[in-house]
Design a protein around this motif. Structure first.
Motif, PDB file in Angstrom:
ATOM      1  N   MET A 180       0.813  -1.211   0.000  1.00 46.57           N
ATOM      2  CA  MET A 180       0.000   0.000   0.000  1.00 46.57           C
ATOM      3  C   MET A 180       0.853   1.271   0.000  1.00 46.57           C
ATOM      4  O   MET A 180       0.438   2.302  -0.543  1.00 46.57           O
ATOM      5  CB  MET A 180      -0.953   0.001   1.192  1.00 46.57           C
ATOM      6  CG  MET A 180      -2.043  -1.060   1.102  1.00 46.57           C
ATOM      7  SD  MET A 180      -3.309  -0.867   2.376  1.00 46.57           S
ATOM      8  CE  MET A 180      -4.137   0.641   1.824  1.00 46.57           C
ATOM      9  N   ALA A 181       2.026   1.181   0.584  1.00 46.37           N
ATOM     10  CA  ALA A 181       2.919   2.338   0.644  1.00 46.37           C
ATOM     11  C   ALA A 181       3.693   2.542  -0.655  1.00 46.37           C
ATOM     12  O   ALA A 181       4.455   3.507  -0.780  1.00 46.37           O
ATOM     13  CB  ALA A 181       3.891   2.181   1.805  1.00 46.37           C
ATOM     14  N   GLY A 182       3.496   1.641  -1.613  1.00 49.78           N
ATOM     15  CA  GLY A 182       4.209   1.756  -2.878  1.00 49.78           C
ATOM     16  C   GLY A 182       5.612   1.190  -2.841  1.00 49.78           C
ATOM     17  O   GLY A 182       6.406   1.404  -3.769  1.00 49.78           O
ATOM     18  N   ASN A 183       5.920   0.447  -1.775  1.00 51.71           N
ATOM     19  CA  ASN A 183       7.255  -0.130  -1.634  1.00 51.71           C
ATOM     20  C   ASN A 183       7.370  -1.520  -2.254  1.00 51.71           C
ATOM     21  O   ASN A 183       8.418  -2.156  -2.155  1.00 51.71           O
ATOM     22  CB  ASN A 183       7.646  -0.198  -0.158  1.00 51.71           C
ATOM     23  CG  ASN A 183       7.758   1.175   0.465  1.00 51.71           C
ATOM     24  OD1 ASN A 183       8.088   2.150  -0.223  1.00 51.71           O
ATOM     25  ND2 ASN A 183       7.471   1.275   1.753  1.00 51.71           N
ATOM     26  N   ALA A 184       6.292  -1.997  -2.853  1.00 51.61           N
ATOM     27  CA  ALA A 184       6.295  -3.295  -3.540  1.00 51.61           C
ATOM     28  C   ALA A 184       5.309  -3.227  -4.699  1.00 51.61           C
ATOM     29  O   ALA A 184       4.196  -2.722  -4.539  1.00 51.61           O
ATOM     30  CB  ALA A 184       5.915  -4.420  -2.587  1.00 51.61           C
ATOM     31  N   ALA A 185       5.744  -3.722  -5.856  1.00 48.07           N
ATOM     32  CA  ALA A 185       4.879  -3.703  -7.038  1.00 48.07           C
ATOM     33  C   ALA A 185       3.888  -4.853  -7.024  1.00 48.07           C
ATOM     34  O   ALA A 185       2.791  -4.760  -7.591  1.00 48.07           O
ATOM     35  CB  ALA A 185       5.726  -3.771  -8.302  1.00 48.07           C
ATOM     36  N   MET A 186       4.276  -5.948  -6.376  1.00 47.43           N
ATOM     37  CA  MET A 186       3.421  -7.135  -6.271  1.00 47.43           C
ATOM     38  C   MET A 186       3.570  -7.703  -4.866  1.00 47.43           C
ATOM     39  O   MET A 186       4.556  -7.425  -4.176  1.00 47.43           O
ATOM     40  CB  MET A 186       3.847  -8.197  -7.297  1.00 47.43           C
ATOM     41  CG  MET A 186       3.771  -7.761  -8.747  1.00 47.43           C
ATOM     42  SD  MET A 186       4.327  -9.058  -9.914  1.00 47.43           S
ATOM     43  CE  MET A 186       6.109  -9.059  -9.599  1.00 47.43           C
ATOM     44  N   MET A 187       2.602  -8.481  -4.454  1.00 44.62           N
ATOM     45  CA  MET A 187       2.713  -9.142  -3.160  1.00 44.62           C
ATOM     46  C   MET A 187       1.937 -10.449  -3.170  1.00 44.62           C
ATOM     47  O   MET A 187       0.982 -10.630  -3.944  1.00 44.62           O
ATOM     48  CB  MET A 187       2.199  -8.250  -2.022  1.00 44.62           C
ATOM     49  CG  MET A 187       0.702  -8.061  -1.994  1.00 44.62           C
ATOM     50  SD  MET A 187       0.147  -7.243  -0.448  1.00 44.62           S
ATOM     51  CE  MET A 187      -1.622  -7.031  -0.764  1.00 44.62           C
ATOM     52  N   ILE A 188       2.349 -11.363  -2.293  1.00 50.75           N
ATOM     53  CA  ILE A 188       1.584 -12.580  -2.022  1.00 50.75           C
ATOM     54  C   ILE A 188       0.786 -12.294  -0.760  1.00 50.75           C
ATOM     55  O   ILE A 188       1.353 -11.953   0.275  1.00 50.75           O
ATOM     56  CB  ILE A 188       2.502 -13.801  -1.797  1.00 50.75           C
ATOM     57  CG1 ILE A 188       3.464 -13.995  -2.977  1.00 50.75           C
ATOM     58  CG2 ILE A 188       1.655 -15.044  -1.559  1.00 50.75           C
ATOM     59  CD1 ILE A 188       2.792 -14.305  -4.288  1.00 50.75           C
ATOM     60  N   ASN A 189      -0.551 -12.408  -0.841  1.00 46.56           N
ATOM     61  CA  ASN A 189      -1.377 -12.129   0.323  1.00 46.56           C
ATOM     62  C   ASN A 189      -2.759 -12.728   0.133  1.00 46.56           C
ATOM     63  O   ASN A 189      -3.024 -13.413  -0.866  1.00 46.56           O
ATOM     64  CB  ASN A 189      -1.451 -10.630   0.608  1.00 46.56           C
ATOM     65  CG  ASN A 189      -1.187 -10.311   2.062  1.00 46.56           C
ATOM     66  OD1 ASN A 189      -1.751 -10.951   2.951  1.00 46.56           O
ATOM     67  ND2 ASN A 189      -0.345  -9.316   2.326  1.00 46.56           N
ATOM     68  N   GLY A 190      -3.653 -12.452   1.088  1.00 46.74           N
ATOM     69  CA  GLY A 190      -4.969 -13.069   1.059  1.00 46.74           C
ATOM     70  C   GLY A 190      -6.103 -12.063   1.085  1.00 46.74           C
ATOM     71  O   GLY A 190      -5.880 -10.852   1.259  1.00 46.74           O
ATOM     72  N   PRO A 191      -7.327 -12.528   0.946  1.00 43.50           N
ATOM     73  CA  PRO A 191      -8.484 -11.641   0.838  1.00 43.50           C
ATOM     74  C   PRO A 191      -8.794 -10.852   2.095  1.00 43.50           C
ATOM     75  O   PRO A 191      -9.539  -9.870   2.033  1.00 43.50           O
ATOM     76  CB  PRO A 191      -9.630 -12.607   0.494  1.00 43.50           C
ATOM     77  CG  PRO A 191      -9.198 -13.920   1.067  1.00 43.50           C
ATOM     78  CD  PRO A 191      -7.721 -13.955   0.850  1.00 43.50           C
ATOM     79  N   TRP A 192      -8.230 -11.255   3.219  1.00 46.73           N
ATOM     80  CA  TRP A 192      -8.458 -10.490   4.455  1.00 46.73           C
ATOM     81  C   TRP A 192      -7.842  -9.088   4.369  1.00 46.73           C
ATOM     82  O   TRP A 192      -8.144  -8.237   5.196  1.00 46.73           O
ATOM     83  CB  TRP A 192      -7.867 -11.243   5.657  1.00 46.73           C
ATOM     84  CG  TRP A 192      -6.454 -11.685   5.470  1.00 46.73           C
ATOM     85  CD1 TRP A 192      -5.329 -10.971   5.739  1.00 46.73           C
ATOM     86  CD2 TRP A 192      -6.022 -12.938   4.943  1.00 46.73           C
ATOM     87  NE1 TRP A 192      -4.215 -11.686   5.424  1.00 46.73           N
ATOM     88  CE2 TRP A 192      -4.599 -12.907   4.937  1.00 46.73           C
ATOM     89  CE3 TRP A 192      -6.657 -14.090   4.502  1.00 46.73           C
ATOM     90  CZ2 TRP A 192      -3.828 -13.987   4.484  1.00 46.73           C
ATOM     91  CZ3 TRP A 192      -5.887 -15.153   4.051  1.00 46.73           C
ATOM     92  CH2 TRP A 192      -4.502 -15.098   4.038  1.00 46.73           C
TER      93      TRP A 192
END
Length: 410
Positions: free
Chosen positions: A252-264
């Motif tokens: 969210m801070a723009g420090n990563a272009a992609m992430m592995i995460n979940g719907p929560w």
């Protein structure tokens, strides 16, 4: 998601469960109860989840002509709370366990087979039935489930002229290209807790790795892939300490272009209207391979209290709370995926932006399907392996030690 254990605690809790639960079930309920009031122990301490559960319980209570009350404790305390209540012969009528913890209570003989209480598994995918089962017996009804997916910043990928990656090679190349300045190409959790294990499983399982052989070549390859991302500079070195919440903060801070995460994380993501995110299945080792992730979530169980009449009513409460309509309502509130196939079909139409997540859930697996209550030892061993391998040790050596720890419990 499952909760955090330490090795000595996970060993003690199984032994404690066997003693305390057996004691409670052999002697039945040790306190007088109001015939019209039933209790659910859960982890809905968050205000919104507590309210959603209260509303669902009020609807089901009205339908059944009873009052349903919830006792909410932090997720990490549900098991210990249930054990204390078993010891004092004051077990609640229903306990909502994280699915990875349920086998421990079931192994001790503390739960009722839900099929004997009239609950059906029709319209529930096989993987989700297994998610709530232990040694073939259906103990836990899921209202919704979750798994992991690849979240990506649409604007960043479009500006770089990159498609959404679908294979490991594409993911590695894209993550490397997208790493610029303070922005990393990818964020994931490899911390020394269950968060990291949950995030590693899609890479391990999609590559054919097996939790019964942590030092197998397919598991080693998966951990080597993580190491390659770190070597490229596409992952932050802080990856080894990040939780999934930390990963979402970085995205969210723009420090990563992609992430592995979940719907929560969706509710939080949607608070930033300037963030245009998309979701896709987690990339696989080879084109055409299945993307297999872990199922996460909780299951509603009926403790074996020895009071057959209350157990039957508890079964009716579970059936109501996990009914098609209640599942759909809960899933739309929480962004999770309904366990019931019919409810899930409606859900897909209502939240088309999460279509990829629904597909990922369909192929997902229960973490405890192979090992049952033995899962916690494997999880701990993997957590230690990540810390060692991502800070310098070879994946082979780290996973060989992990297999020894998982086998010995030390």
């Amino acid at each position: 998601m499952s909760k955090r254990f330490n090795t000595s605690f996970s060993t003690r809790i199984v032994a404690a469960a066997c003693v305390l639960v057996a004691s409670a079930t052999l002697t039945g309920c040790g306190q007088d109860r109001d015939d019209g009031v039933y209790t659910v122990l859960n982890s809905s301490t968050d205000e919104t989840y507590h309210r959603w559960d209260a509303e669902a319980m009020a609807r089901c209570g009205k339908r059944l002509g009873i009052t349903i009350e919830q006792q909410s404790v932090p997720a990490a305390q549900v098991m210990t709370k249930a054990l204390r209540m078993a010891s004092s012969k004051s077990l609640p009528d229903i306990v909502q366990f994280d699915a990875s913890e349920m086998p421990t209570f079931a192994e001790a003989g503390g739960l009722i087979d839900l099929r004997t209480l009239g609950l059906s598994t029709r319209d529930i995918p096989r993987g989700i039935v297994d998610f709530g089962s232990y040694k073939g017996t259906y103990y836990g009804a899921a209202r919704s489930v979750n798994t992991l997916a690849l979240f990506y910043n649409k604007d960043v990928l479009r500006q770089a002229g990159l498609p959404v990656p679908t294979t490991w090679d594409e993911l590695r190349a894209s993550a490397k290209k997208l790493t610029r300045g303070k922005r990393y190409g990818l964020a994931l959790s490899a911390g020394g807790a269950e968060d990291g294990v949950f995030q590693f499983l899609p890479f391990m399982w999609s590559n054919g790795g097996d939790e019964r052989r942590l030092d197998g070549p397919r598991v080693v390859q998966a951990l080597d892939f993580w190491k390659s991302l770190l070597k490229d500079g596409s992952l932050s070195k802080s990856t080894v300490s990040w939780t999934q919440a930390d990963v979402n903060d970085q995205f969210m801070a723009g420090n990563a272009a992609m992430m592995i995460n979940g719907p929560w994380q969706v509710e939080t993501l949607n608070t930033d209207k300037s963030l245009h995110w998309g979701i896709a299945r987690i990339p696989v080792p080879r084109a055409g391979a299945a993307s297999v992730g872990p199922l996460g979530g909780a299951v509603l169980t009926v403790p074996n209290t020895g009071d057959a009449a209350r157990e039957r009513m508890a079964g009716r409460i579970v059936a109501c709370l996990s009914s098609e309509q209640e599942q759909l309502t809960y899933a739309l509130n929480s962004w999770m995926v309904p366990a019931n196939e019919k409810a899930a079909a409606v859900w897909r139409k209502r939240v088309p932006e999460l279509q990829a997540l629904a597909g990922q859930v369909a192929a997902a697996r229960s973490r405890t399907a192979e090992l049952g209550a033995g899962w916690s030892s494997v999880s701990l061993a993997l957590q230690s392996a990540f810390q060692s391998a991502l800070t310098g040790q070879s994946s082979q050596a780290a996973l060989k030690r992990a297999q020894q720890r998982a086998t010995s419990g030390n």
